[in-house]
Motif scaffolding. Structure first.
Motif: not given
Length: 180
Positions: A30-43
């Motif tokens: 979901x994060x990869x499809x929604x963002x304009x950049x690569x997925x990364x975890x959120x602390x």
């Protein structure tokens, strides 16, 4: 709070952040499809701008999306890239998995259009979405957005290039949905 037929758009609350992080942003697909950049975890506890609102930023207005019946948090919505000179902006939204397929997206887009055209006095709203995001395409077109083009292989998503569809709506072509 801005009210649609099914949803309300309100300010982000502190207790929304863990839900949005877990349900939307911790999901790699979901994060990869929604963002304009690569997925990364959120602390947890970080001040990531996708979650924590900085009210001093003028070019973006983030909302939390809630059901009108009961006030349950069901997602996020944003008017972003606001250009006050050219009077245009972009629309973005993300619904929690349990809220998808229930018509909320169409109502979120309608409510963001009301905010953009009536409250902000904008002339044009724009949406960019992946070509296979049929739910967003339906929500946009149901609200009067017109497909203006395809950006071929413009989004790198999970190891492949995908097309994006560009949709636009002008204030004079917008037909507000009656409340009811």
């Amino acid at each position: 709070m801005l009210k649609g037929n099914k949803v309300g758009l309100r300010a982000r609350h502190e207790d929304d952040i863990p839900v949005l992080r877990t349900e939307l942003y911790d999901d790699v697909v979901n994060g990869s499809r929604a963002e304009g950049g690569p997925w990364r975890p959120i602390t947890p506890g970080s001040k990531d701008p996708r979650l924590v609102v900085d009210d001093s930023v003028q070019g973006s207005v983030p909302f939390s999306v809630v059901e009108l019946d009961g006030g349950t948090l069901i997602g996020t919505a944003t008017l972003w890239g606001i250009d006050n000179h050219n009077r245009c902006a972009h629309i973005g939204l993300g619904l929690l998995p349990a809220a998808r397929g229930k018509g909320y997206g169409t109502d979120v887009v309608a409510t963001l259009c009301h905010y953009g055209f009536v409250v902000r006095g904008l002339q044009r709203l724009q949406i960019e979405t992946l070509a296979d995001n049929f739910a967003m395409l339906r929500s946009a077109e149901h609200n009067g957005f017109v497909r203006e083009g395809v950006l071929r292989s413009s989004a790198w998503v999970l190891g492949e290039f995908l097309d994006e569809v560009l949709l636009g709506l002008l204030a004079q072509d917008w037909k507000p949905n009656p409340k009811g």
